[in-house]
Design a protein around this motif. Structure first.
Motif, PDB file in Angstrom:
ATOM      1  N   GLN A 205       0.823  -1.206   0.000  1.00  0.00           N
ATOM      2  CA  GLN A 205       0.000   0.000   0.000  1.00  0.00           C
ATOM      3  C   GLN A 205       0.859   1.259   0.000  1.00  0.00           C
ATOM      4  O   GLN A 205       0.478   2.278  -0.592  1.00  0.00           O
ATOM      5  N   GLY A 206       2.023   1.186   0.637  1.00  0.00           N
ATOM      6  CA  GLY A 206       2.922   2.331   0.647  1.00  0.00           C
ATOM      7  C   GLY A 206       3.489   2.659  -0.719  1.00  0.00           C
ATOM      8  O   GLY A 206       3.861   3.800  -0.996  1.00  0.00           O
ATOM      9  N   PHE A 207       3.539   1.651  -1.598  1.00  0.00           N
ATOM     10  CA  PHE A 207       4.004   1.855  -2.973  1.00  0.00           C
ATOM     11  C   PHE A 207       2.841   2.158  -3.929  1.00  0.00           C
ATOM     12  O   PHE A 207       3.073   2.416  -5.106  1.00  0.00           O
ATOM     13  N   GLY A 208       1.610   2.065  -3.424  1.00  0.00           N
ATOM     14  CA  GLY A 208       0.456   2.301  -4.287  1.00  0.00           C
ATOM     15  C   GLY A 208      -0.229   1.029  -4.758  1.00  0.00           C
ATOM     16  O   GLY A 208      -1.158   1.085  -5.568  1.00  0.00           O
ATOM     17  N   GLY A 209       0.226  -0.138  -4.298  1.00  0.00           N
ATOM     18  CA  GLY A 209      -0.414  -1.399  -4.634  1.00  0.00           C
ATOM     19  C   GLY A 209      -1.361  -1.835  -3.528  1.00  0.00           C
ATOM     20  O   GLY A 209      -1.689  -1.059  -2.632  1.00  0.00           O
ATOM     21  N   ASP A 210      -1.810  -3.081  -3.594  1.00  0.00           N
ATOM     22  CA  ASP A 210      -2.684  -3.607  -2.546  1.00  0.00           C
ATOM     23  C   ASP A 210      -2.867  -5.101  -2.755  1.00  0.00           C
ATOM     24  O   ASP A 210      -2.421  -5.673  -3.762  1.00  0.00           O
ATOM     25  N   LEU A 211      -3.574  -5.721  -1.808  1.00  0.00           N
ATOM     26  CA  LEU A 211      -3.846  -7.160  -1.881  1.00  0.00           C
ATOM     27  C   LEU A 211      -4.954  -7.482  -2.874  1.00  0.00           C
ATOM     28  O   LEU A 211      -4.991  -8.581  -3.442  1.00  0.00           O
ATOM     29  N   ILE A 212      -5.870  -6.537  -3.091  1.00  0.00           N
ATOM     30  CA  ILE A 212      -7.034  -6.740  -3.947  1.00  0.00           C
ATOM     31  C   ILE A 212      -7.632  -5.372  -4.245  1.00  0.00           C
ATOM     32  O   ILE A 212      -7.406  -4.418  -3.495  1.00  0.00           O
ATOM     33  N   GLU A 213      -8.368  -5.265  -5.353  1.00  0.00           N
ATOM     34  CA  GLU A 213      -9.051  -3.991  -5.590  1.00  0.00           C
ATOM     35  C   GLU A 213     -10.174  -3.865  -4.560  1.00  0.00           C
ATOM     36  O   GLU A 213     -10.856  -4.827  -4.237  1.00  0.00           O
ATOM     37  N   ARG A 214     -10.353  -2.664  -4.050  1.00  0.00           N
ATOM     38  CA  ARG A 214     -11.239  -2.487  -2.897  1.00  0.00           C
ATOM     39  C   ARG A 214     -12.583  -1.862  -3.240  1.00  0.00           C
ATOM     40  O   ARG A 214     -13.392  -1.645  -2.344  1.00  0.00           O
ATOM     41  N   SER A 215     -12.840  -1.566  -4.492  1.00  0.00           N
ATOM     42  CA  SER A 215     -14.139  -0.990  -4.824  1.00  0.00           C
ATOM     43  C   SER A 215     -15.246  -2.027  -4.689  1.00  0.00           C
ATOM     44  O   SER A 215     -16.333  -1.735  -4.177  1.00  0.00           O
ATOM     45  N   HIS A 216     -14.964  -3.266  -5.149  1.00  0.00           N
ATOM     46  CA  HIS A 216     -15.962  -4.337  -5.062  1.00  0.00           C
ATOM     47  C   HIS A 216     -15.380  -5.641  -4.517  1.00  0.00           C
ATOM     48  O   HIS A 216     -16.114  -6.611  -4.349  1.00  0.00           O
ATOM     49  N   TYR A 217     -14.075  -5.694  -4.263  1.00  0.00           N
ATOM     50  CA  TYR A 217     -13.412  -6.910  -3.775  1.00  0.00           C
ATOM     51  C   TYR A 217     -13.671  -8.096  -4.714  1.00  0.00           C
ATOM     52  O   TYR A 217     -13.891  -9.213  -4.269  1.00  0.00           O
ATOM     53  N   ARG A 218     -13.579  -7.852  -6.020  1.00  0.00           N
ATOM     54  CA  ARG A 218     -13.879  -8.917  -6.974  1.00  0.00           C
ATOM     55  C   ARG A 218     -12.640  -9.519  -7.621  1.00  0.00           C
ATOM     56  O   ARG A 218     -12.715 -10.604  -8.196  1.00  0.00           O
ATOM     57  N   THR A 392     -13.709  -8.652   3.243  1.00  0.00           N
ATOM     58  CA  THR A 392     -14.377  -9.566   2.332  1.00  0.00           C
ATOM     59  C   THR A 392     -14.258 -10.995   2.843  1.00  0.00           C
ATOM     60  O   THR A 392     -13.251 -11.333   3.484  1.00  0.00           O
ATOM     61  N   PRO A 393     -15.261 -11.847   2.564  1.00  0.00           N
ATOM     62  CA  PRO A 393     -15.149 -13.251   2.953  1.00  0.00           C
ATOM     63  C   PRO A 393     -13.981 -13.971   2.283  1.00  0.00           C
ATOM     64  O   PRO A 393     -13.597 -15.053   2.717  1.00  0.00           O
ATOM     65  N   ALA A 394     -13.424 -13.358   1.247  1.00  0.00           N
ATOM     66  CA  ALA A 394     -12.284 -13.961   0.553  1.00  0.00           C
ATOM     67  C   ALA A 394     -10.983 -13.765   1.315  1.00  0.00           C
ATOM     68  O   ALA A 394      -9.931 -14.257   0.869  1.00  0.00           O
ATOM     69  N   LEU A 425      -4.919 -17.452  -7.451  1.00  0.00           N
ATOM     70  CA  LEU A 425      -5.564 -18.259  -6.416  1.00  0.00           C
ATOM     71  C   LEU A 425      -6.718 -17.496  -5.757  1.00  0.00           C
ATOM     72  O   LEU A 425      -7.793 -18.054  -5.497  1.00  0.00           O
ATOM     73  N   ILE A 426      -6.500 -16.220  -5.504  1.00  0.00           N
ATOM     74  CA  ILE A 426      -7.540 -15.396  -4.886  1.00  0.00           C
ATOM     75  C   ILE A 426      -8.735 -15.257  -5.827  1.00  0.00           C
ATOM     76  O   ILE A 426      -9.892 -15.429  -5.425  1.00  0.00           O
ATOM     77  N   ASP A 427      -8.464 -14.951  -7.102  1.00  0.00           N
ATOM     78  CA  ASP A 427      -9.560 -14.771  -8.059  1.00  0.00           C
ATOM     79  C   ASP A 427     -10.324 -16.068  -8.288  1.00  0.00           C
ATOM     80  O   ASP A 427     -11.544 -16.048  -8.491  1.00  0.00           O
ATOM     81  N   GLU A 432     -15.226 -19.194  -7.564  1.00  0.00           N
ATOM     82  CA  GLU A 432     -15.880 -20.413  -7.075  1.00  0.00           C
ATOM     83  C   GLU A 432     -17.007 -20.098  -6.101  1.00  0.00           C
ATOM     84  O   GLU A 432     -17.940 -20.892  -5.938  1.00  0.00           O
ATOM     85  N   ASN A 433     -16.916 -18.929  -5.461  1.00  0.00           N
ATOM     86  CA  ASN A 433     -17.976 -18.499  -4.538  1.00  0.00           C
ATOM     87  C   ASN A 433     -18.888 -17.452  -5.176  1.00  0.00           C
ATOM     88  O   ASN A 433     -19.592 -16.718  -4.452  1.00  0.00           O
ATOM     89  N   LEU A 434     -18.862 -17.391  -6.521  1.00  0.00           N
ATOM     90  CA  LEU A 434     -19.778 -16.526  -7.289  1.00  0.00           C
ATOM     91  C   LEU A 434     -19.683 -15.066  -6.857  1.00  0.00           C
ATOM     92  O   LEU A 434     -20.674 -14.343  -6.840  1.00  0.00           O
ATOM     93  N   GLY A 435     -18.462 -14.651  -6.491  1.00  0.00           N
ATOM     94  CA  GLY A 435     -18.256 -13.276  -6.090  1.00  0.00           C
ATOM     95  C   GLY A 435     -18.700 -12.945  -4.680  1.00  0.00           C
ATOM     96  O   GLY A 435     -18.790 -11.788  -4.301  1.00  0.00           O
ATOM     97  N   TYR A 436     -18.969 -13.979  -3.902  1.00  0.00           N
ATOM     98  CA  TYR A 436     -19.451 -13.808  -2.528  1.00  0.00           C
ATOM     99  C   TYR A 436     -20.675 -12.884  -2.464  1.00  0.00           C
ATOM    100  O   TYR A 436     -20.649 -11.840  -1.798  1.00  0.00           O
ATOM    101  N   PRO A 437     -21.755 -13.255  -3.132  1.00  0.00           N
ATOM    102  CA  PRO A 437     -22.977 -12.434  -3.060  1.00  0.00           C
ATOM    103  C   PRO A 437     -23.588 -12.512  -1.672  1.00  0.00           C
ATOM    104  O   PRO A 437     -23.328 -13.453  -0.920  1.00  0.00           O
ATOM    105  N   GLU A 438     -24.423 -11.528  -1.349  1.00  0.00           N
ATOM    106  CA  GLU A 438     -25.100 -11.556  -0.051  1.00  0.00           C
ATOM    107  C   GLU A 438     -26.017 -12.766   0.048  1.00  0.00           C
ATOM    108  O   GLU A 438     -26.695 -13.119  -0.908  1.00  0.00           O
TER     109      GLU A 438
END
Length: 439
Positions: A205-218, A392-394, A425-427, A432-438
């Motif tokens: 995050q300090g370099f401007g990256g991250d573990l996942i995009e955070r707008s929708h966690y998809r 996110t549940p992911a 692996l994350i994607d 497999e969880n259909l985007g973790y819908p509610e």
């Protein structure tokens, strides 16, 4: 260890409630053998049992190594206790699957208004509050002022942190001090995959990256393995290649599964920083008691470097939630409200050194108050420098995939390859969880 029962805490001369009227509320917690949290929690339960007629809290401690698995098994077969602990980011999977119930309606507004925003943010999923914790965590750089002065390096501040270039120059200088095993203790001897995610994702995050995009966690693709994250982990790898940090873990494959294995024992004698053989330590608040005991007045707390996008640091810790199968959620929340009282939070954080979860406790804390030795952690939270782990549940897969990538990168693997493998692996898990819908 089980909390005392009502029969244990009432004196012979006191009137005891009728046994039939006493309702047992069970609480599961993870084991703790180093900082006494469980002893404090047991004492809290005993005080609650003594003062609240009609309810009895019983605590069952489960081994930390198997805790999450035991919780998942119990959730699947409908046998969760009323109350349970969950490490902050793993809460979301339980909430998503419907194993927890919201607790906001059971707690007074006056309490919630005094709780740190970071604690409330950690406990929320899809806009509803599912958990509260007695404390937050702090991540920064521990320094040995004697060694820093000996190397002639500038002491950074929140207003003037080390830049990336300056930080790497500092590491180079510190590594050349007589008797130094390394410039910095990176905490890799913990052997905990979650520590790797907690401690090293702020570098991304300090370099401007991250573990996942955070707008929708998809998707993690393009973010975890994007150019900023690759640059971050390339620098990270160089810290070990140049001997500034010492490799303490290896990555092996067991039955086709990658596994983190310690290459040295995780024990106090192996802590280079505590033994004065490294001038910096990339660790959290939980080391304060041990470090202050070993280093005394030489111990100092320093802000994280600014790698280009401002200081980023970790947050979040264990919290309490109410299961969806609890037959008396108001009773469970009542004990949770008791644990969140000023007195009980103070008792817990006086022992574990963590960041108190309420502003009113923080203000009077000898550790985190205006002149406290750990006030930097409070300043980081107030300045908005902490970044929550992905809500996110992911997250379970995110943590595992990134941690394995980090270990492989420390060991010299190609950075882009490892981050792309982790992102895939994350994607796949999300797909497999259909985007973790509610639910």
């Amino acid at each position: 260890m089980l909390a005392l029962s009502v029969g244990d805490v009432y004196s012979a001369n006191e009137k005891r409630p009728a046994e039939a009227a006493v309702k047992t509320i069970n609480l599961w917690t993870h084991s703790d053998v180093t900082i006494g949290e469980h002893t404090v929690l047991d004492a809290s339960a005993a005080r609650y049992n003594a003062g609240r007629h009609g309810y009895r809290i019983e605590i069952q401690m489960l081994g930390e190594a198997v805790y999450d698995n035991q919780v998942n098994i119990a959730a699947a077969n409908g046998s969760l206790p009323c109350l349970l602990e969950a490490d902050g980011p793993f809460l979301y999977s339980l909430a998503w699957r419907g194993y927890l119930q919201p607790i906001g309606q059971f707690l007074p507004k006056s309490l919630l208004d005094d709780v740190l925003p970071s604690i409330l943010a950690q406990g929320r999923y899809e806009g509803r509050l599912y958990s509260l914790g007695q404390f937050d965590s702090g991540l920064a750089l521990w320094g040995n002022r004697r060694l820093l002065d000996k190397a002639g390096v500038r002491i950074p501040t929140l207003q003037a942190p080390w830049t990336l270039a300056e930080f790497e120059q500092v590491l180079d200088k510190l590594s050349k001090l007589p008797g130094a095993v390394a410039a910095i203790e990176m905490g890799t001897n913990t052997g905990s995959s979650e520590f790797f995610s907690y401690a090293f994702s702020p570098i991304l995050q300090g370099f401007g990256g991250d573990l996942i995009e955070r707008s929708h966690y998809r998707s993690a693709k393009g973010m975890l393995d994007g150019p900023q994250s690759v640059l971050a982990m390339t620098h990270f790898q160089q810290w070990f290649k140049k001997g500034w940090g010492k490799q303490d873990v290896v990555l092996t494959e067991v039955n086709g599964q990658r596994k983190v294995v310690l290459s040295r024992f995780d024990q106090p004698t192996s802590d280079y920083f505590a033994n004065g053989r490294a001038a910096l330590s990339w660790q959290g608040h939980w080391q304060y008691r041990w470090y202050s005991q070993k280093l005394g007045k030489d111990l100092t707390l320093l802000p994280m470097p600014d790698f280009g996008q401002g200081i980023k640091t970790g947050m979040g810790s264990w919290s309490f939630a109410v299961s969806s199968t609890c037959s008396d959620p108001a009773a469970a929340a009542d004990f949770l409200g008791f644990l969140m009282s000023v007195q009980e939070i103070k008792r817990m954080t006086d022992v574990n050194g963590a960041v108190p979860a309420r502003r009113s406790v923080l203000a009077k804390s000898p550790l985190y108050g205006e002149r406290g030795p750990l006030r930097l952690y409070t300043q980081q939270i107030n300045a908005g420098l902490t970044v929550p782990r992905p809500q996110t549940p992911a997250y379970g897969m995110i943590s595992e995939a990134f941690s394995n990538a980090a270990v492989a990168i420390i060991a010299g693997a190609e950075v882009q390859t490892e981050l792309s493998r982790a992102a895939a692996l994350i994607d796949r898990d999300i797909a497999e969880n259909l985007g973790y819908p509610e639910y």
